[in-house]
Enzyme design. Structure first.
Site, PDB file in Angstrom:
ATOM      1  CG  ASP A  73     -23.433   1.619  -2.177  1.00 57.83           C
ATOM      2  OD1 ASP A  73     -23.888   1.179  -3.264  1.00 57.83           O
ATOM      3  OD2 ASP A  73     -24.157   1.862  -1.195  1.00 57.83           O
TER       4      ASP A  73
ATOM      5  CE1 TYR B 241     -22.391   8.166   8.235  1.00 60.85           C
ATOM      6  CE2 TYR B 241     -21.755  10.485   8.320  1.00 60.85           C
ATOM      7  CZ  TYR B 241     -22.729   9.501   8.272  1.00 60.85           C
ATOM      8  OH  TYR B 241     -24.054   9.872   8.264  1.00 60.85           O
TER       9      TYR B 241
ATOM     10  CG  ASP C 297     -26.994   4.338   2.152  1.00 60.65           C
ATOM     11  OD1 ASP C 297     -28.144   4.801   2.121  1.00 60.65           O
ATOM     12  OD2 ASP C 297     -26.008   4.898   1.635  1.00 60.65           O
TER      13      ASP C 297
ATOM     14  NE  ARG D  34     -25.072   5.816  -0.861  1.00 60.13           N
ATOM     15  CZ  ARG D  34     -26.123   6.060  -1.638  1.00 60.13           C
ATOM     16  NH1 ARG D  34     -26.116   5.671  -2.909  1.00 60.13           N
ATOM     17  NH2 ARG D  34     -27.174   6.698  -1.184  1.00 60.13           N
TER      18      ARG D  34
END
Length: 236
Positions: free
Chosen positions: A90, A76, A48, A182
């Site tokens: 987000d 992550y 993203d 997310r």
């Protein structure tokens, strides 16, 4: 290196860039360096715009390996803010709801996080590239249209709490292809009896490729100037 027959490169995608922004920048500089009009360049696994980190870029015939890289395990580091949600999960969209957080303690967080380890079902974000009736979900979501996505099975191999400075959590996630961090933030918030959204996300690993092996976009010119480039045609 022979970019026409195929090379695999590793980049650290900057904040606010799309994955395609980085691919396009590299393709532009590469075609000018090789003095060719076009060359195949693609990436393995979209990040993203508000995420940073490892992005694998393939050229020439190596683009056939993109799917192989997409299926590799990813790691992550995600930062979540509890008590607030957004439609995109987000910072891309504005806060749409506020939730209580006074009941959340570090002990509760440590109880909840392990419940997400293993094979789980996850509903992707409506602000995503998932297709519904032939359209990208985010296209409909940005128009304010209702979007209903089906849950998908995925695997969370590891979920580690790195920092707990309530209402902010920092976690490390090792997961399979198709995981939306997310959406994981949304689900963790709900499991804590509150809400949550991502305020930062960094992909630190794809397979064996870690951040320390990645170059920044600012290093592309010096990289192309220092390597030895072969010019054998792709179809030979």
């Amino acid at each position: 290196m022979n970019f026409l027959t195929g090379e695999i490169l590793y980049f650290n995608k900057p904040l606010t860039w799309t994955s395609f922004d980085l691919v396009n920048k590299f393709r532009y500089k590469l075609t000018r360096k090789l003095k060719v009009k076009k060359i195949k360049v693609g990436h393995a696994g979209t990040l993203d715009p508000l995420a940073t980190g490892v992005l694998i870029v393939c050229t020439g015939k190596a683009t056939k390996r993109i799917e192989e890289f997409q299926y590799q395990t990813k790691e992550y580091v995600a930062t979540l803010k509890l008590g607030e949600t957004t439609p995109s999960f987000d910072r891309e969209t504005e806060i749409d709801a506020i939730y209580p957080i006074t009941h959340i303690t570090p002990e509760l967080v440590n109880q909840v996080l392990p419940t997400f380890v293993g094979t789980i079902q996850q509903v992707p974000p409506v602000f995503s590239a998932c297709k519904v009736d032939g359209k990208r979900a985010y296209e409909s979501a940005r128009k304010g249209e209702q979007v209903k996505l089906k849950s998908k099975m995925l695997v969370i191999d590891e979920l580690e709490l790195l920092e707990c400075a309530l209402p902010v959590l920092k976690i490390r996630v090792v997961c399979s292809k198709g995981t939306y961090i997310r959406a994981l933030a949304r689900d963790i918030g709900a499991a804590l009896g509150s809400g949550a959204h991502l305020i930062a996300l960094q992909r630190t690993r794809i397979g064996d490729i870690t951040l320390d092996k990645c170059m920044s976009p600012e290093e592309i010119d010096s990289f192309l100037d220092t390597i030895k480039i072969e010019v054998e045609e792709e179809n030979k």
